[in-house]
Design a protein around this motif. Structure first.
Motif, mmCIF file in Angstrom:
data_model
loop_
_atom_site.group_PDB
_atom_site.id
_atom_site.type_symbol
_atom_site.label_atom_id
_atom_site.label_comp_id
_atom_site.label_asym_id
_atom_site.label_seq_id
_atom_site.Cartn_x
_atom_site.Cartn_y
_atom_site.Cartn_z
ATOM 1 N N THR A 38 0.714 -1.204 0.063
ATOM 2 C CA THR A 38 0.049 -0.129 -0.112
ATOM 3 C C THR A 38 0.930 1.306 -0.037
ATOM 4 N N GLU B 174 -1.968 6.732 2.699
ATOM 5 C CA GLU B 174 -3.202 6.096 3.394
ATOM 6 C C GLU B 174 -3.041 5.775 4.715
ATOM 7 N N VAL C 157 -10.086 3.299 3.578
ATOM 8 C CA VAL C 157 -8.987 3.963 2.949
ATOM 9 C C VAL C 157 -7.971 3.155 2.705
ATOM 10 N N LEU C 158 -7.832 2.169 3.791
ATOM 11 C CA LEU C 158 -6.500 1.426 3.871
ATOM 12 C C LEU C 158 -6.504 0.393 2.625
ATOM 13 N N GLU D 147 -7.331 1.063 -0.500
ATOM 14 C CA GLU D 147 -7.110 1.399 -2.004
ATOM 15 C C GLU D 147 -6.091 1.074 -2.867
ATOM 16 N N THR D 148 -5.136 0.802 -2.301
ATOM 17 C CA THR D 148 -3.920 0.547 -3.336
ATOM 18 C C THR D 148 -3.991 -0.994 -3.437
#
Lengths: 429, 429
Positions: free
Chosen positions: A7, A11, A116-117, A119-120
């Motif tokens: 990630t 974030e 949000v964590l 996302e990647t």
């Protein structure tokens, strides 16, 4: 290693800031979608869903993952991460579903902190796997029923190769050269031989192609595929049948004008009585050259570089955007990067014949009234942090096949064009 | 999981055939090289050497790796694999070295059995990492000394992302958004904030950009980078300085005409007294748009998709070819895929000023007599199966930087062209 550090730093720093002012606990929905299809593509194929659900269960911050984070995160954030498990809900398109610009292929609902964590990780998996499956599906339709073998592992990152084999298989490839994809996902492993093996049988007197073929047939049986183009194709075919007999499984041609050579080799094999021996071609094939060989006596295509690199589109360019906060729709307003606020779902409309005509994306709170036949595209994937849909490669393959059948005829054209069907965004009331 | 199954099935079936007829023990040399550079590129940058040496030590067939192989391999082959360790010698270009068409960037010598097994693993690593480093180096030269941040993880496979960050760092990027690359390789982790964080601070009364900026500054200090283009850039900059004061580290602009916006934002920041606040730009940047911003007041570039996908060339298209068997040079003769037989090494000639003029590839047995200044490119990497060169990212960065300085001026042009220097193949005597 867990998946937690796959990630981006921001974030975690956003998490730190949100924990500090309390906004971390607001209920949010993030959506993943592609603003457009790559360069003139007419449809895309969603892939990666199964891998994403697997990765979600490994998204845990153990001591090894936390150690480097102590350099820039405060103790409250580190404490949050130590206990982190995703506990929200995820909806999305089923793996193997077609998609178009704006299709909400993933919809993640939970606290801001937990959404949000992801996302990647989510984007990496979907952008890669979807790019490969989307290119592979074009090759499948170009091959018109002939066998396709994915052999692009050597052209891409060693773990991307495993995911590429999986994505190509979802799109309709028959098998892969990649052994880890076979072990991990049960995808049929296939293979022939390399020029090196023939050249290995060189002595001071020169090459000995028959010795190489004999060694291969002795070890693998006459059902094997012999590579006949190391020196001269006609001699290679003669040597192959001389050694293996007319029951030889297949010959492979890896260079030259594949159409011309396939016709010549077919005639030679038939003349030698090897009428059942198949022809495998390989060598920089893509959907266009596969289509161009349609009239030639080719049984199987080995595809490498183009499938493993998405045939000109190595990423699906999906984004992961916040669309709702505590029930309020939110949108970014920067130039040319508009997003549509509000949590959404989608249906696809079709004619009674099954040919699709439109995709409708609507706020979950206000499903549209539809008169045409339609199919819901948004399905539950995770509830309360637990997967509710088990990854199923066979089902994904079936879905791709039926999706390709559902396209209007121009949607299957390989030339550059518009998306095969329009997408309608139903606005928030 | 070991690295053993990150390979193609045919390598193991070739091994089975070679074990059966005894050719497995012949001494061979395989070379990895690219027949050409991608599309009009003028040079390439070798990357992946360190990762390959790491993977070599994990290339072990344990019970987990052997289990799926029992389906198609005989017991003699399985026994060979169970005890397998690479015991040969490897030479190659140092990581960070420039390369050109035909450059023998890796030369693997050992028994056929041990060399053939490494084909896919070696090519996967070098093809991926070299593609990224080669694209990244063009961005570094286009940036002309300004900071570059790799933030493409989300656009590529989640583990390819880690390797991409490493390759971009070798090419001269300052840091990466990727946390696993930071943990694994010590590459500086960098990051700003996302639009989602600003939009999170939305209430029934509408957006509250200042609240978002305040939360970020409270958590991360005034040295942080605030993203100012979620709603309106001018208002965003005003809000940023109102919250953080004139000591704000940087603002980021992620959309719109970056050159126009950078000039406008610089003027606004200076007028507000924030003369030290830097400007970071991002949003579909590649080497061309980076170069186009040279005259604008940009301090740092955040680069995503284009670096992680090789900016149009996602693979370096390297091949791994058998060139020598028991001291005999061997070559394939198929049309347009010629290889040059015999184990080779390379030197690069330069003018006394240091500008390179030619690469000379020669049979190891017959080094050429040279009058120009020259530098040996082929260095020992593995002896008797043991690495003799420790991976060293700092040394690789230095080598790329000196390589770029050594190019003739037209070699740094971003337009399509010929390789910057010619390559001369010294034939076998």
């Amino acid at each position: 290693m867990t998946a937690a550090l796959l990630t981006d730093k921001y974030e975690l720093t956003m998490l730190a800031a949100a924990l500090r002012d309390g906004s971390s606990e607001r209920t949010t929905t993030f959506e993943a979608f592609a603003r457009r299809l790559p360069d003139g593509r007419r449809y895309g194929v969603v892939a990666g869903t199964g891998r994403f659900l697997d990765a979600l269960s490994e998204f845990i911050f153990d001591d090894e993952a936390l150690a480097p984070l102590t350099a820039f995160l405060d103790s409250a954030t580190l404490d949050y991460l130590r206990d982190f498990r995703f506990t929200g809900d995820i909806d999305g398109y089923a793996e193997g579903e077609l998609y178009f610009p704006g299709s909400p292929i993933l919809s993640v609902t939970g606290t801001f902190a937990e959404c949000v964590l992801l996302e990647t990780l989510a984007l990496s998996i979907f952008n890669h796997d979807t790019a490969i499956a989307s290119a592979a599906a074009r090759m499948v339709s170009a091959a018109a029923g002939r066998t396709l073998i994915e052999m692009g592992s050597r052209r891409t990152h060693e773990y991307a190769a495993v995911a590429s084999a999986r994505a190509a298989y979802i799109a309709g490839f028959t098998g892969t050269s990649n052994l880890e994809a076979n072990r991990r996902y049960g995808i049929p492993a296939m293979g022939t031989s390399a020029h090196a093996f023939t050249m290995l049988h060189t002595t001071a007197d020169g090459p000995d192609e028959q010795a190489a073929f004999r060694a291969q047939v002795d070890a693998l049986g006459v059902g094997t595929t012999l590579l006949v183009d190391t020196y001269d194709v006609t001699t290679g075919v003669a040597n192959a049948i001389a050694v293996a007999g007319t029951e030889l499984g297949a010959v492979r041609i890896d260079s030259g004008d594949l159409g011309v050579l396939a016709r010549r080799v077919r005639a030679q094999l038939d003349e030698l009585g090897a009428t059942g021996t198949q022809i495998v071609v390989s060598g920089d094939l893509d959907e266009f050259s596969i289509a161009a060989l349609r009239a030639d006596p080719v049984n199987s295509y080995g595809v490498g570089t183009s499938v493993a690199t998405g045939s000109g589109a190595p990423t699906a360019s999906m984004v992961y955007k916040l669309v709702e906060v505590d029930g309020l729709p939110v949108e970014k307003r920067s130039s040319r990067k508009e997003s549509h606020g509000g949590r959404k779902a989608a249906v696809r409309l079709s004619r009674p014949t099954g040919t699709i005509i439109e995709e409708v994306i609507y706020p979950v709170s206000t499903p549209p009234e539809l008169t045409d036949p339609s199919r819901a595209l948004t399905v539950p994937l995770v509830r309360g942090g637990k997967p509710v849909a088990a990854p199923d490669l066979a089902a994904a393959r079936t879905l791709v096949a039926s999706g390709l059948r559902s396209l209007p005829w121009e949607g299957l054209a390989l030339s550059q064009g518009e998306p095969a069907i329009p997408t309608r965004q139903v606005p928030m009331r």
